[in-house]
Design an enzyme around this catalytic site. Structure first.
Site, mmCIF file in Angstrom:
data_model
loop_
_atom_site.group_PDB
_atom_site.id
_atom_site.type_symbol
_atom_site.label_atom_id
_atom_site.label_comp_id
_atom_site.label_asym_id
_atom_site.label_seq_id
_atom_site.Cartn_x
_atom_site.Cartn_y
_atom_site.Cartn_z
ATOM 1 N N LYS A 1 0.806 -1.183 0.000
ATOM 2 C CA LYS A 1 0.000 0.000 0.000
ATOM 3 C C LYS A 1 0.862 1.265 0.000
ATOM 4 O O LYS A 1 0.447 2.294 -0.493
ATOM 5 C CB LYS A 1 -0.888 0.058 1.243
ATOM 6 C CG LYS A 1 -1.832 -1.072 1.433
ATOM 7 C CD LYS A 1 -2.602 -0.881 2.740
ATOM 8 C CE LYS A 1 -3.349 -2.136 3.099
ATOM 9 N NZ LYS A 1 -3.948 -2.025 4.427
ATOM 10 N N GLY A 2 2.038 1.163 0.571
ATOM 11 C CA GLY A 2 2.854 2.347 0.818
ATOM 12 C C GLY A 2 3.268 3.135 -0.399
ATOM 13 O O GLY A 2 3.538 4.332 -0.310
ATOM 14 N N GLU B 1 8.167 1.198 -5.872
ATOM 15 C CA GLU B 1 8.134 0.839 -4.454
ATOM 16 C C GLU B 1 8.441 2.078 -3.616
ATOM 17 O O GLU B 1 9.145 2.984 -4.070
ATOM 18 C CB GLU B 1 9.164 -0.266 -4.203
ATOM 19 C CG GLU B 1 9.318 -0.718 -2.785
ATOM 20 C CD GLU B 1 8.107 -1.424 -2.187
ATOM 21 O OE1 GLU B 1 7.056 -0.762 -2.044
ATOM 22 O OE2 GLU B 1 8.224 -2.598 -1.821
ATOM 23 N N ASP B 2 7.922 2.110 -2.394
ATOM 24 C CA ASP B 2 8.156 3.255 -1.531
ATOM 25 C C ASP B 2 9.568 3.270 -0.953
ATOM 26 O O ASP B 2 10.214 4.307 -0.914
ATOM 27 C CB ASP B 2 7.107 3.349 -0.411
ATOM 28 C CG ASP B 2 6.951 2.071 0.400
ATOM 29 O OD1 ASP B 2 7.671 1.081 0.141
ATOM 30 O OD2 ASP B 2 6.096 2.041 1.296
ATOM 31 N N ASP C 1 14.953 -1.242 1.695
ATOM 32 C CA ASP C 1 15.814 -1.317 2.884
ATOM 33 C C ASP C 1 16.548 -2.650 2.910
ATOM 34 O O ASP C 1 17.642 -2.749 2.376
ATOM 35 C CB ASP C 1 15.076 -0.980 4.182
ATOM 36 C CG ASP C 1 13.794 -1.741 4.402
ATOM 37 O OD1 ASP C 1 13.573 -2.787 3.771
ATOM 38 O OD2 ASP C 1 12.994 -1.296 5.232
ATOM 39 N N LYS D 1 17.489 2.771 1.966
ATOM 40 C CA LYS D 1 18.260 2.684 3.215
ATOM 41 C C LYS D 1 19.365 1.654 2.997
ATOM 42 O O LYS D 1 19.225 0.491 3.379
ATOM 43 C CB LYS D 1 17.378 2.188 4.361
ATOM 44 C CG LYS D 1 16.502 3.189 5.008
ATOM 45 C CD LYS D 1 15.948 2.549 6.289
ATOM 46 C CE LYS D 1 14.632 3.118 6.675
ATOM 47 N NZ LYS D 1 14.073 2.473 7.865
ATOM 48 N N PHE E 1 13.516 4.948 11.338
ATOM 49 C CA PHE E 1 12.164 4.483 11.030
ATOM 50 C C PHE E 1 11.357 5.672 10.527
ATOM 51 O O PHE E 1 11.120 6.625 11.265
ATOM 52 C CB PHE E 1 11.506 3.874 12.273
ATOM 53 C CG PHE E 1 10.279 3.085 11.927
ATOM 54 C CD1 PHE E 1 9.064 3.715 11.739
ATOM 55 C CD2 PHE E 1 10.342 1.715 11.756
ATOM 56 C CE1 PHE E 1 7.932 2.998 11.401
ATOM 57 C CE2 PHE E 1 9.217 0.983 11.428
ATOM 58 C CZ PHE E 1 8.006 1.628 11.240
ATOM 59 N N VAL E 2 10.976 5.626 9.247
ATOM 60 C CA VAL E 2 10.301 6.761 8.622
ATOM 61 C C VAL E 2 8.849 6.437 8.291
ATOM 62 O O VAL E 2 8.501 5.290 7.997
ATOM 63 C CB VAL E 2 11.051 7.230 7.353
ATOM 64 C CG1 VAL E 2 12.387 7.843 7.710
ATOM 65 C CG2 VAL E 2 11.231 6.106 6.350
ATOM 66 N N ASP F 1 4.035 3.782 6.591
ATOM 67 C CA ASP F 1 3.227 3.747 7.802
ATOM 68 C C ASP F 1 3.925 3.060 8.956
ATOM 69 O O ASP F 1 4.950 2.404 8.790
ATOM 70 C CB ASP F 1 1.921 2.992 7.520
ATOM 71 C CG ASP F 1 2.137 1.485 7.456
ATOM 72 O OD1 ASP F 1 1.495 0.763 8.231
ATOM 73 O OD2 ASP F 1 2.947 1.014 6.632
ATOM 74 N N ARG G 1 0.233 7.387 6.938
ATOM 75 C CA ARG G 1 0.398 7.299 5.483
ATOM 76 C C ARG G 1 0.047 8.605 4.770
ATOM 77 O O ARG G 1 0.632 8.934 3.758
ATOM 78 C CB ARG G 1 -0.475 6.185 4.901
ATOM 79 C CG ARG G 1 -0.027 4.786 5.222
ATOM 80 C CD ARG G 1 -0.822 3.775 4.384
ATOM 81 N NE ARG G 1 -0.678 2.415 4.837
ATOM 82 C CZ ARG G 1 0.299 1.593 4.494
ATOM 83 N NH1 ARG G 1 1.245 2.014 3.694
ATOM 84 N NH2 ARG G 1 0.335 0.352 4.943
#
Length: 184
Positions: free
Chosen positions: A47-48, A103-104, A107, A135, A156-157, A163, A169
């Site tokens: 969803k991100g 993709e958001d 990492d 990241k 952590f963002v 989210d 979000r």
């Protein structure tokens, strides 16, 4: 209420709304130059990635087909399990097609590494990865984005689609979440 709560929960803004908008325009220019007039299946990883996906594809000048995929490698955790679970697969056949995975965040690399392997088995013409955030300090798989918004520190963002527990979000920026929020 959430925006008021978010202000209290965000340690600081890492990437503001204007910086996001400017970088997305630059990425779109890179993609337009790369693909020229070729058709591309742009796959949004739910969803991100939705805000990034929409703001990006509306700036593309080549033919684009939309598709969506929902995968999970986190469950209820803040750390990837290393295994992905496909919750919603592609509808469009990608055989012989250009595929752009949007993709958001990249990492650990577990999700995108697995997805690229899955897509490659479906015989596309090409698979490229476009991520808003990277990241690199968290990488455990050998994978890089072909098109990238921002390299960020290992924090952590949340915001702009990202989210924590399905919250934050809708924030128009990317902020660092206070550790006290996710270590309760």
């Amino acid at each position: 209420m959430l925006l008021k709560q978010a202000k209290e929960d965000i340690e600081y803004i890492l990437v503001n709304e204007q910086e996001i908008e400017n970088r997305i325009k630059e990425i779109a220019d890179e993609l337009n130059a790369y693909y020229k007039d070729e058709e591309v299946i742009a796959v949004c990883i739910l969803k991100g990635s939705v805000p990034f996906y929409w703001d990006l594809i509306k700036r593309l000048s080549f033919p684009v087909k939309f598709d969506f995929m929902c995968v999970s490698s986190y469950g209820a955790s803040t750390v990837s399990t290393g295994e992905i679970k496909i919750l919603k697969d592609l509808v469009v056949d990608i055989k012989g097609k250009n595929v752009l995975v949007v993709e958001d965040i990249l990492d650990s690399g577990n999700t995108l590494y697995s997805l690229k392997k899955i897509f490659s088995e479906r015989s596309p013409k090409d698979v490229k990865i476009c991520t808003l955030l990277d990241k690199p300090d968290r990488r455990v798989k050998d994978i890089e984005a072909d098109f990238l918004g921002f390299k960020i520190e290992d924090k952590f963002v949340v915001g702009y689609g990202l989210d924590y527990d399905e919250k934050y979000r809708q924030l128009p920026y990317i902020g660092v979440l206070k550790e006290s929020v996710y270590t309760k």
